[in-house]
Design an enzyme around this catalytic site. Structure first.
Site: not given
Length: 306
Positions: A208, A277, A110
């Protein structure tokens, strides 16, 4: 040139830091039993419980924890508690010589994508894109597959992602080989124009994201495209885009946006990877050699540890 950190052994100590936003402390504490089940000891950064608005402490405090964990000879791996926002704020102040002189496993995803990119480009050290402690492992419904990903830290193993793990879809046919990089799309786009601008030349690029409308994904991919980052790449792995759905009546779909830019790049591409995620979340090393074959719907990634 890429270099790899040394594998973990039972009895080793791992350091926990929060270089981005404040982690959920209850989940973080719950994750400790998992680390101990792996035979690992734990050392917390001094500022892991700090809060400064949406940051887990001031820039100086979060930077201090990162530096101290790399310098601490007892600590053999550094695992991020969570993401959120903030790692880019400290990237320019990191002493990358400390990391070069004290290579060790560095794990997260992330917002940690900015640090993965910066560390690799400044030092050449391989890192790990994988589920974090408070964000994933410490949740009551944490997936066993996500937990199993940590096994690759204990021995050098080649990781093969095929349809045995999840259904994969070919977007552009072909084969490609190169160093694997990437992570969160928002963070990759945010490196542009900085000293840490992502280098995609001949790389296999993972992307992502989460909670971004298709038009936001479009904006970021267009920025990367205009900067030449998509056509420079050798190939693409499309990870999980969690909750990236339109919030308005008139919108392109996420699939339409991804298809548009992948076709512009015209490089081999596969999508459907449970990386990002999502739960389960498969961890992979970054900064190591990988190969992809869309006909076989398979990606092979070399070990991230020695």
């Amino acid at each position: 040139m890429t270099f790899k950190p040394v594998r973990l052994m039972k009895g080793d100590c791992v350091g926990i830091i929060a270089p981005a936003s404040p982690p959920n402390q209850q989940n973080l504490q719950r994750s400790l039993s998992f680390l101990k089940s792996l035979g690992l000891d734990v050392k917390f950064g001094r500022h892991v419980q700090n809060e400064y608005g949406y940051l887990a402490g001031s820039d100086a405090e979060r930077l201090e924890d990162l530096h101290n964990m790399f310098k601490d000879e007892e600590v053999k791996a550094i695992i991020c508690a969570g993401g959120g926002y903030g790692t880019a704020r400290i990237a320019d102040s990191i002493d990358y010589k400390i990391i070069e002189e004290n290579p060790k496993i560095f794990w997260g995803y992330s917002d940690i994508t900015f640090l993965h990119t910066a560390i690799f480009q400044k030092t050449g050290m391989a890192t790990f894109h994988g589920p974090m402690l408070a964000s994933d492992i410490g949740k009551e419904d944490a997936d066993d597959i996500s937990k199993a990903s940590f096994a690759q830290l204990f021995q050098p193993v080649v990781f093969t992602y095929s349809e045995m793990l999840s259904p994969l879809e070919t977007m552009i046919e072909g084969e490609a080989a190169g160093t694997i990089i990437g992570g969160n799309l928002s963070l990759l786009a945010s490196t542009l124009g900085t000293p840490f601008e992502v280098d995609t030349k001949d790389k296999i690029v993972l992307i992502e994201d989460i909670n971004e409308e298709p038009r936001a994904v479009d904006r970021m991919l267009n920025q990367l495209h205009m900067a030449g980052k998509l056509t420079d790449a050798a190939g693409f792995l499309i990870g999980d885009f969690n909750n990236c759905i339109p919030q308005r009546e008139k919108s392109l779909t996420l699939e339409e946006v991804l298809d548009h830019y992948i076709k512009l790049a015209a490089k081999p591409a596969l999508k459907g990877f449970l990386i990002g995620h999502c739960s389960p979340h498969y961890a992979i090393p970054l900064g190591v050699k990988a190969s992809m074959h869309t006909g076989e719907k398979k990606v092979v990634i070399e070990s991230g540890v020695l």
